[in-house]
Motif scaffolding. Structure first.
Motif: not given
Length: 313
Positions: A3-13, A110-111, A149-157
């Motif tokens: 799961t962590a790897d999928l989420d990391a790739y999601s963030l990269l995209l 975030y989602e 940008g706001i979502a990834t900085v302030n809302y990411y969980v």
């Protein structure tokens, strides 16, 4: 894949999509500058109506045809291509987030932001099948870049399980339709903002746009579509509330604000259709309605308590 790897790739995209949205914004800005440098349309244009005969067209008639010509500029085409590419990366990020969570990616702010912004940009991209609205490219690519940008900085969980109340097919129906409504309302808001600017001045880039009346009519059409989807959102939410909590309406803060937004847009449509509210008053009502949507998503989700407290923060 973990799961962590999928989420990391999601963030990269998602970060990649933000970078490409920024490049698209720059391309559209170049297009705006190019249009601003275009010479004014002559006050009197002649059109052939027969052998050796011509008739004069007013400047407004010739200006109405200008946007389709200006929209074919190289910078605008590059901007649109980059927007589509960024949108594909964006959708890939949302899909990987869903795969990482093993569910639809709509469990927290975030989602919601990730998928909601994708739908808003998607409405702009697919509007090309109906009408060339490339002159709104700066608005939508700028909005996507800033909001992501706001979502990834302030809302990411991190990925979390769904709360019991969200474990139902109504989540897919209710949230997706709400996102569609927001997309069309965002499109209408962009048109209304340009309408207000066009009413104040009509030089530079603004000469290449449709008239203020045409912009208003376009904004009204997409606003009506958004209102229809928002009406369904309100009804679906009430049905879902009855399934989850045993009542259709409970004056929860989120429910109240969803209804407030519906009232604003209902007033906008009613005032324009029956009271003759046109021009700036019509545009401001649409803008106020979209501002209420942003307030509902940000302030209400973060600072008000209630049964809809799914921010995840």
């Amino acid at each position: 894949m973990p799961t962590a790897d999928l989420d990391a790739y999601s963030l990269l995209l998602v970060y990649s999509a933000m970078a490409v949205y920024t490049l698209a914004f720059i391309a559209y800005a170049v297009d705006v500058a190019r249009r601003s440098a275009t010479k004014p349309v002559p006050a009197d244009v002649r059109e052939p109506v027969g052998a050796g005969s011509y008739r004069s067209l007013p400047a407004a008639s010739s200006a109405a045809a200008t946007p389709s010509v200006a929209a074919a500029g190289r910078a605008a085409r590059i901007g649109f291509t980059l927007t589509v590419f960024a949108w594909a990366l964006h959708l890939g990020g949302a899909l990987l987030r869903g795969l990482a969570a093993g569910r639809v990616p709509w469990a927290n702010m975030y989602e919601f932001a990730l998928t909601g912004i994708a739908v808003i940009v998607g409405v702009f991209v697919l509007s090309r099948l109906w009408k060339d609205l490339n002159f709104l490219g700066v608005f939508f690519t700028g909005l996507a870049t800033v909001f992501l940008g706001i979502a990834t900085v302030n809302y990411y969980v991190a990925v979390t399980p769904l709360p019991p109340a969200l474990q139902t097919y109504w989540l897919v129906i209710h949230v997706f339709v709400a996102a569609l409504a927001t997309g069309f309302m965002g499109l209408g808001t962009g048109l209304s903002i340009l309408q207000l600017i066009k009413e104040k001045r009509d030089n530079g880039f603004l000469r290449s746009l449709p008239s203020a009346v045409q912009l208003e009519d376009l904004a009204y059409r997409v606003g009506v579509i958004g209102f229809i989807f928002w009406t369904f959102t309100l009804i679906a939410g009430a049905i879902w509330a009855e399934h989850a909590w045993g009542r259709y309406w409970g004056w929860d803060t989120k429910e109240v604000w969803t209804f407030v937004i519906w009232v604003i847009y209902a007033g906008y449509i009613h005032a324009r259709a029956t009271r003759g509210w046109r021009g700036s008053r019509s545009a401001w009502l649409q803008i106020i309605g979209f501002a209420a949507i942003i307030f509902n998503f940000t302030i209400v989700n973060q600072f008000f308590t209630g049964l809809h407290a799914y921010s995840g923060l």
